[in-house]
Design a protein around this motif. Structure first.
Motif, PDB file in Angstrom:
ATOM      1  N   ARG A 191       0.894  -1.406  -0.307  1.00 10.45           N
ATOM      2  CA  ARG A 191      -0.156   0.230   0.121  1.00 10.45           C
ATOM      3  C   ARG A 191       0.837   0.942   0.348  1.00 10.45           C
ATOM      4  O   ARG A 191       0.478   2.004  -0.322  1.00 10.45           O
ATOM      5  N   HIS A 192       2.108   0.949   0.768  1.00  8.21           N
ATOM      6  CA  HIS A 192       3.096   2.337   0.750  1.00  8.21           C
ATOM      7  C   HIS A 192       3.607   1.888  -0.580  1.00  8.21           C
ATOM      8  O   HIS A 192       4.006   3.845  -0.706  1.00  8.21           O
ATOM      9  N   LEU A 193       3.891   1.782  -1.278  1.00  8.87           N
ATOM     10  CA  LEU A 193       5.111   0.989  -2.086  1.00  8.87           C
ATOM     11  C   LEU A 193       3.691   2.113  -4.154  1.00  8.87           C
ATOM     12  O   LEU A 193       3.666   2.686  -4.589  1.00  8.87           O
ATOM     13  N   ALA A 194       2.109   1.467  -3.492  1.00  8.18           N
ATOM     14  CA  ALA A 194       1.631   2.192  -4.516  1.00  8.18           C
ATOM     15  C   ALA A 194       1.243   3.146  -3.763  1.00  8.18           C
ATOM     16  O   ALA A 194       0.744   3.907  -5.737  1.00  8.18           O
ATOM     17  N   ALA A 195       1.561   3.688  -3.549  1.00  4.77           N
ATOM     18  CA  ALA A 195       1.038   5.217  -3.663  1.00  4.77           C
ATOM     19  C   ALA A 195       2.651   6.310  -4.459  1.00  4.77           C
ATOM     20  O   ALA A 195       2.290   7.812  -4.136  1.00  4.77           O
ATOM     21  N   LEU A 196       3.285   5.422  -4.158  1.00  7.64           N
ATOM     22  CA  LEU A 196       4.110   6.207  -4.709  1.00  7.64           C
ATOM     23  C   LEU A 196       4.409   5.747  -6.042  1.00  7.64           C
ATOM     24  O   LEU A 196       5.644   6.087  -6.709  1.00  7.64           O
ATOM     25  N   GLY A 197       3.807   4.898  -6.659  1.00  9.04           N
ATOM     26  CA  GLY A 197       3.508   4.841  -8.063  1.00  9.04           C
ATOM     27  C   GLY A 197       3.816   3.191  -8.620  1.00  9.04           C
ATOM     28  O   GLY A 197       4.893   3.069  -9.589  1.00  9.04           O
TER      29      GLY A 197
END
Length: 388
Positions: A191-197
């Protein structure tokens, strides 16, 4: 109330009341110092095989909800609290902790002196323990505890990992694609990584280097997880293949230990480990101190005062625990790889280490721009207000 008894392998006994499921369980006794986040603790796969003692006296006040789970189920072998809440009092609660523990078969005990139990573990070290709320002989439970396997040599990651690959898409425009080795991954990480594209392809713990590199990812991520890293040779071999391919790599917690072993460093069992939301760590790369979330009973053995030569070039200790000087991170100087022993995704907090995900993105960006870029991850400090 139904009576329950807790017996440590050295014979120390505590008597209290049943909490959660009625039954008998055995595991490694560990203590967690977080005052919040018990739902995240219970559903963290890194706690598989462990009986968790909560040092905070009041547990269950906010109940449980459908949003804060870190995986598909509770993984703890048992749960120990002093003063459980009689009823939840939170607008997000969808049920009580006691009922959820019972529904998922987690055997617990309440009403014992958890401070005395914690002090005993600190003095004697983490040890095997049993809890029973069934009528039985205390000596028989002690014998069962003493016959149970120890955490040393335990290969637990495959048992908590996904059995089939799956994808967590990026939010908005996709900038990078990574392969994540699921050694016990928590939902907050992709989820954290998804927020960074970042689009994350999650693979089982036993995936090979060829599996991880098959889709040509921009980077490889090594997750947290349970057990003894010395027993996870399959993961070590996979990481060696990724290092040889010079693909950007970032590992956390168990992944830090796996990277260490892939580089030829040793690992060892800590006396009682680090578990909780309040562990101070010195980031030697940026010169800052972070308050971090921890859950580990093993650590990497590496010198703090100098880089170490490895088959993949020099590596230095990038982070150090300020309570006991334990290695808390590694930074490769000749291949694009780094790792930390703590949890930058940190649900339910703190969030001091969240910028490490951006550091991973910066590393992938630098590698993509330079083609054959090597060397340590770039040091770019970012601030974030995001919440895990």
């Amino acid at each position: 109330m139904r009576e329950a008894v807790l017996v440590l392998e050295d014979g120390r006994t505590f008597r209290g009341e049943a909490y959660g499921a009625v039954g008998t369980t055995v595991g490694e006794a560990v203590f967690a110092t977080g005052m919040t986040g018990y739902q995240e603790t219970l559903t963290d796969p890194s706690y598989a095989g462990q009986v968790v003692v909560m040092t905070a006296p009041h547990v269950g006040n906010t109940g449980v909800n459908d949003e804060d789970d870190e995986s598909r189920r509770m993984w703890v072998a048992g749960f120990v609290v002093r003063d459980p809440a009689r009823r939840p009092a939170n607008w997000r609660a969808t049920g009580s902790l006691d009922d959820e523990l019972a529904a998922q078969g987690v055997v617990g005990i309440s009403g014992i002196d958890t401070r005395a139990l914690t002090r005993h573990i600190r003095e004697r070290g983490a040890m095997r323990v049993g809890i029973t709320s069934e009528r039985g002989d205390r000596d028989a439970l002690l014998a069962r505890v003493q016959a149970a396997p120890r955490m040393e040599g335990a290969d637990l990651a495959p048992g908590v990992s996904t059995t089939e690959p799956y994808v967590v898409p990026a939010e908005g425009e996709k900038r990078f694609t990574i392969a994540a080795l699921d050694l016990g991954i928590k939902t907050a990480t992709p989820r954290h990584l998804a927020a960074l594209g970042v689009e994350t392809h999650v693979l089982p713990a036993t995936a090979t280097a060829a599996d991880l590199l098959a889709a040509g990812p921009d980077g490889v991520f090594l997750s947290n997880g349970p057990g003894d890293p010395a027993a996870a040779g399959y993961a070590v071999e996979a990481v060696r293949g990724v290092l040889e391919a010079r693909r950007p790599l970032f590992g956390i917690c168990f992944g830090n230990q796996i990277l260490g072993r892939a580089l030829g460093l040793g690992t060892y069992k800590l006396r009682f480990g680090h578990r909780g939301l309040n562990q101070p760590v010195l980031d030697r790369v940026s010169g800052t101190v972070r308050v971090t979330s921890h859950n580990h009973g093993f650590a990497v053995d590496a010198p703090l005062d100098r880089p170490t030569g490895t088959p993949h070039g020099a590596v230095e200790v990038s982070h150090v625990g300020l309570n006991d000087d334990v290695v808390e991170g590694l930074r490769c100087l000749e291949v694009p790889a780094f790792s930390v022993q703590f949890h930058p995704e940190a649900a339910a907090g703190p969030h001091d280490a969240a910028p490490l995900f951006q550091r991973f993105v910066d590393l992938m960006a630098a590698h993509r721009d330079d083609g054959e870029a090597v060397g340590p991850p770039p040091v770019v400090e970012h601030t974030t207000g995001e919440k895990a």
